[in-house]
Design an enzyme around this catalytic site. Structure first.
Site, PDB file in Angstrom:
ATOM      1  N   THR A 174     -58.761 -26.301-112.641  1.00 60.36           N
ATOM      2  CA  THR A 174     -57.298 -26.305-112.597  1.00 60.36           C
ATOM      3  C   THR A 174     -56.766 -27.720-112.396  1.00 60.36           C
ATOM      4  O   THR A 174     -57.442 -28.556-111.809  1.00 60.36           O
ATOM      5  CB  THR A 174     -56.878 -25.412-111.413  1.00 60.36           C
ATOM      6  OG1 THR A 174     -57.214 -24.076-111.747  1.00 60.36           O
ATOM      7  CG2 THR A 174     -55.407 -25.502-111.093  1.00 60.36           C
ATOM      8  N   ARG A 202     -55.513 -10.479-114.567  1.00 64.32           N
ATOM      9  CA  ARG A 202     -55.770 -11.185-113.306  1.00 64.32           C
ATOM     10  C   ARG A 202     -54.944 -12.490-113.231  1.00 64.32           C
ATOM     11  O   ARG A 202     -54.882 -13.259-114.177  1.00 64.32           O
ATOM     12  CB  ARG A 202     -57.263 -11.505-113.218  1.00 64.32           C
ATOM     13  CG  ARG A 202     -57.674 -12.240-111.942  1.00 64.32           C
ATOM     14  CD  ARG A 202     -57.682 -13.737-112.077  1.00 64.32           C
ATOM     15  NE  ARG A 202     -58.135 -14.395-110.848  1.00 64.32           N
ATOM     16  CZ  ARG A 202     -58.013 -15.693-110.613  1.00 64.32           C
ATOM     17  NH1 ARG A 202     -57.473 -16.482-111.489  1.00 64.32           N
ATOM     18  NH2 ARG A 202     -58.450 -16.206-109.482  1.00 64.32           N
ATOM     19  N   GLY A 204     -54.301 -15.833-110.516  1.00 63.94           N
ATOM     20  CA  GLY A 204     -54.748 -16.508-109.291  1.00 63.94           C
ATOM     21  C   GLY A 204     -53.579 -17.101-108.522  1.00 63.94           C
ATOM     22  O   GLY A 204     -52.424 -16.700-108.698  1.00 63.94           O
ATOM     23  N   THR A 225     -56.342 -26.108-105.560  1.00 60.01           N
ATOM     24  CA  THR A 225     -57.363 -25.666-106.511  1.00 60.01           C
ATOM     25  C   THR A 225     -58.480 -25.006-105.716  1.00 60.01           C
ATOM     26  O   THR A 225     -58.892 -25.511-104.679  1.00 60.01           O
ATOM     27  CB  THR A 225     -57.938 -26.812-107.355  1.00 60.01           C
ATOM     28  OG1 THR A 225     -59.095 -26.326-108.054  1.00 60.01           O
ATOM     29  CG2 THR A 225     -58.348 -28.011-106.515  1.00 60.01           C
TER      30      THR A 225
HETATM   31  N1  ASP Z   1     -57.091 -21.460-108.320  1.00 60.15           N
HETATM   32  C1  ASP Z   1     -57.426 -21.132-109.673  1.00 60.15           C
HETATM   33  C2  ASP Z   1     -57.434 -19.635-109.861  1.00 60.15           C
HETATM   34  O1  ASP Z   1     -57.951 -18.930-109.006  1.00 60.15           O
HETATM   35  C3  ASP Z   1     -58.742 -21.655-110.082  1.00 60.15           C
HETATM   36  C4  ASP Z   1     -58.874 -23.138-109.960  1.00 60.15           C
HETATM   37  O2  ASP Z   1     -58.382 -23.736-109.000  1.00 60.15           O
HETATM   38  O3  ASP Z   1     -59.497 -23.723-110.845  1.00 60.15           O
HETATM   39  O4  ASP Z   1     -56.975 -19.174-110.881  1.00 60.15           O
END
Ligand code: ASP
Length: 307
Positions: A174, A202, A204, A225
């Site tokens: 991310t 889904r 996040g 992240t």
């Molecule tokens: N936080 C992001 C998610 O769960 C993943 C990431 O930080 O790469 O979608």
């Protein structure tokens, strides 16, 4: 001159120096430097923090190295479902989108929601319809195809994994940016493709205001992240701001408490970048590494990957 600054991240995770080639290191370092520069120049010229974080994120979204925009991971259906959010610390305005497909720069759509709709959060087809209406750029499926992400997805489907992993190693690609401009305004932004092989719509933490992104001129701007399912429940970005506002903690104390203590106890891996209204910057993470960089006014830019 008033202090200003910007910080960016390109994801946290198991990023180990001994597994990294010099060439790959240079590619990531260059990409982070470019994003920092694009944002820094905007603020240096007197531009605002919101435009700076958007520009920095667009730069990272256009780079196939990161799990956002062009380099986004494949979902269960072999598509790219994109999530993004942005927050303006001056007015506490925010815009977010999730589960959108074929949007070239999801962060720009999130900003459009913030500035040109009466809503905060739009999702899926509705958000795409809004994007068409506002003339936001779309890109075909091929634009989002990268061999590396395709192989990850193949591996994940073959093993029935829904994975934050990256070839066996956990990695969250991310991207995020936080900034303080010369007018003393803070902004934060985050953009992601989520996790490989995700299904059932889904979502996040990245597009969730308070979880993955938060900004308030009274305290700080934060972009996270990490493992979204944990970050949502820990309301990570807002937690940092709340600790500063209600417990009078310094940015360093608040970010350290959240990332290195609360999240660790919760079993959550990841990190965040944060800047406060004085221009202090913190970038803690409890994983092995985090692609990150910052540039404070009158200083040289700093880029780092490992602990
Ligand atoms: N936080 C992001 C998610 O769960 C993943 C990431 O930080 O790469 O979608």
């Amino acid at each position: 001159m008033r202090k200003f600054g910007i910080a960016v991240h390109g994801g946290a995770g198991t990023i180990l120096q001994d597994k990294m080639t010099r060439e790959k290191e240079d590619i990531y370092t260059q990409a982070l430097r470019e994003a920092l520069t694009v944002g820094y120049v905007i603020i240096e010229k007197g531009g605002n923090a919101v435009d700076a974080v958007e520009a920095a994120i667009r730069c990272l979204e256009d780079n196939p190295c990161f799990n956002a925009g062009r380099g986004a991971v494949f979902n269960h259906e072999g598509k790219h479902e994109l999530d993004a959010s942005i927050m303006d610390g001056k007015f506490l305005k925010a815009g977010a989108i999730s589960c959108v497909k074929n949007i070239k720069n999801p962060i720009t759509l999130a900003k459009e929601v913030m500035q040109h709709s009466e809503h905060v959060f739009l999702c899926a087809e509705g958000a795409e319809e809004f994007a068409r209406w506002r003339g936001i750029a779309f890109a075909p499926d091929e634009y989002f195809f990268t061999t590396q992400r395709y192989e990850q997805w193949q591996h994940a489907t073959a093993n029935e994994l829904m994975q934050l992993d990256h070839g066996g190693e956990k990695k969250f690609g991310t991207v995020g940016a936080v900034a303080l401009d010369q007018q003393g305004n803070l902004a934060a932004a985050t953009s992601t493709g989520g996790i490989t092989n995700k299904r059932f719509g889904r979502v996040g933490d990245s597009p969730m205001i308070g979880a993955g992104t938060y900004a308030n001129n009274r305290t700080c701007a934060v972009s996270c992240t990490g493992h979204g399912e944990y970050f949502i429940r820990a309301v990570v970005a807002y937690d940092v701001a709340a600790l500063m506002e209600y417990k009078d903690m310094l940015l360093k104390e608040a970010t350290d408490l959240v990332v290195n203590h609360k999240l660790v106890e919760f079993g959550a891996e990841g990190g965040l970048i944060a800047i406060d209204s004085f221009g202090n910057i913190e970038m803690p993470f409890n994983s092995k590494g985090m692609y990150r960089g910052y540039w404070k006014s009158a200083e040289e830019p700093v880029i780092a990957i490992y602990k």
